[in-house]
Structure formats: C-alpha cells, structure tokens
Design a protein around this motif. Sequence first.
Motif, short mmCIF file in Angstrom:
data_model
loop_
_atom_site.label_atom_id
_atom_site.label_comp_id
_atom_site.label_asym_id
_atom_site.label_seq_id
_atom_site.Cartn_x
_atom_site.Cartn_y
_atom_site.Cartn_z
N ARG A 161 0.85 -1.18 0.00
CA ARG A 161 0.00 0.00 0.00
C ARG A 161 0.89 1.23 0.00
O ARG A 161 1.81 1.34 0.82
N ALA A 189 1.56 2.61 -10.30
CA ALA A 189 1.15 1.48 -9.46
C ALA A 189 1.91 0.21 -9.81
O ALA A 189 2.30 -0.56 -8.92
N LEU A 223 -2.68 3.94 -3.17
CA LEU A 223 -2.82 2.74 -4.00
C LEU A 223 -2.64 1.49 -3.15
O LEU A 223 -1.57 1.26 -2.58
N ASP A 224 -3.69 0.71 -3.04
CA ASP A 224 -3.66 -0.59 -2.36
C ASP A 224 -3.53 -1.63 -3.47
O ASP A 224 -4.51 -1.97 -4.15
N THR A 225 -2.31 -2.14 -3.67
CA THR A 225 -1.94 -2.81 -4.91
C THR A 225 -1.59 -4.28 -4.71
O THR A 225 -0.91 -4.65 -3.76
N THR A 226 -2.05 -5.11 -5.67
CA THR A 226 -1.68 -6.52 -5.74
C THR A 226 -1.20 -6.81 -7.16
O THR A 226 -1.92 -6.53 -8.13
N THR A 237 -1.76 -6.16 -12.62
CA THR A 237 -1.62 -5.30 -11.45
C THR A 237 -2.99 -4.68 -11.18
O THR A 237 -3.55 -4.03 -12.06
N SER A 239 -5.29 -2.35 -8.31
CA SER A 239 -5.19 -1.44 -7.17
C SER A 239 -6.56 -0.88 -6.83
O SER A 239 -7.36 -0.59 -7.73
N THR A 250 -11.17 1.90 -8.66
CA THR A 250 -10.28 0.75 -8.88
C THR A 250 -9.50 0.93 -10.17
O THR A 250 -9.95 1.59 -11.12
#
Length: 259
Positions: A161, A189, A223-226, A237, A239, A250
């Motif tokens: 994050r 991101a 940005l809450d990123t995976t 990617t 987020s 999103t």
Amino acid sequence: MTAPRPAYFRQLSPTRFEATEFTSGAWNTSEQHIAPAIGLLAHLIEADHRSRGGQLRLASLSCDILGVLAIGEFDVEVSVVRPGRTIELVEAVLTSGGRTGVRARAWMLQTADTEGVAGSGFAAMPALASTPPFPFGETWEGQCVKTLEVRREQLGAGRGRSWVRTDTELLAGATVSEHARFVGMLDFANGLVPRANPAEIAFPNVDLNVSFFRAPAGDWLGLDTTVSFGPDAVGLTESVVHDEHGPVGTLSQTLTIRA
C-alpha cells in the motif's frame, strides 16, 4: 523572481505538445514514462468537454498503450464518440512519430446528490503519517520516478500500500483538475510493489483501466496494490485507488512478462 515549477509537458499549439526531460521513463530513459501522458489525455478530455459547455464528470478511463513514446513532440486529437447530455463517451488519441502511441476512451457521466446511499466496502489505507518514506527513485531509472514523493507499506512480493504525490506540473502554465492530476500518477502502481526484480524481469503494462465512483481530491494518491504473474508470461496489477478521505475507485493494468 520565483522560478517556474518543473512540468512534464509544454503545449506548442492546440493539438501539439512536447514532453520534457521529467517524463524520462523507468524501462528506458530515452522514452517517456506513460503515467504523465495518460494524465495529459485525461486533462485534454476534460478541457474539451468543458469547452463545449459540458458539466459531466470523468467516471472511467480505458487506455490502450500501443507503443513506446519518444521524449519530444507529439500530437493529441480529441473526439466525441457518443454525445449526450447525461452520458458521453470521448476519445483521445496520442500520435508520436507518425504512429498512434496511446488511445484513451473516457466515459463522462452526469452527477447528482446520492449522499444518502453513498458507501464502499473497500478497506482503508494506512494513515499517511505512519507510512514510511520509500526511495522509489532508487528502484527505477529515469527522471519521472524521481519527481515523486512516495510512502510505502510493503506487505509481501507484489503486495503493498503506497501514498504518492508530485509537485511537478502536468502541463506547464495550465490549470489542471485534481482528477486529471490523479490520473497522471496512476500508472506508477505497476512499479511500486513489484513481484520480481525489474533488472531481471520486465513486466510493462499494455493497458490501464480506471473507474472512479467518487471524484478524488487533495495532493496524495493512495494505492492498495496486488501484482499477479501467471504461468505463461501474462500478469495483472490491480489497485484500489484512494485519496486522503478514503477509496475513490479501482485500477487494473495488464502486464506482458519478459525475462
């Protein structure tokens, strides 16, 4: 006399622009980082809409990245694909060196008061003050990443994050909305919480798709990123996008993975 702020772009004519050295990219320093260019397209879409008397809000932006962009001059044409008083679809096409580099389509939607039903189930970001600074410019090459102030909470490989902001103007001398300025930072991101060392594995994105259920505000983008890599050289990617007041939408970026 106060020196002018650095800017990613200068406008040369109504449709012609010049990228400055501050756009120098992460994968190749002789090319533009795509993040500011996408922000510029969002700004030009909004400016075109307002010039026609429109009052709609940019609700989503879908960008196809069709090639690398040289640092230098390029052209942008904006056109209305689907006109309307409450819903409008607008396209912006960036052309560089005689070929299309980025094609962006934005849905502009009517706004009204829905405060009574507003809400989201997305998890909150960590507090800005408690998120440690992160030297983003030491991970990646190019001037563009060095224009950012970054705070990051690493949660694992490809998971984290981040808070991001910049003092660099998107377009020199222009009034740019907070919305377009946010869009101009979204593409970072993909590099903030990489799953692999970018010196060993390349994972550029071929698109960027963002939807906003609330207009962002303030200086900081959250940005809450995976980041996910598949077994056949394709990745993703994803987020959740935040401002300092909470989640706003999103973001997704499709990746091509190359050793």
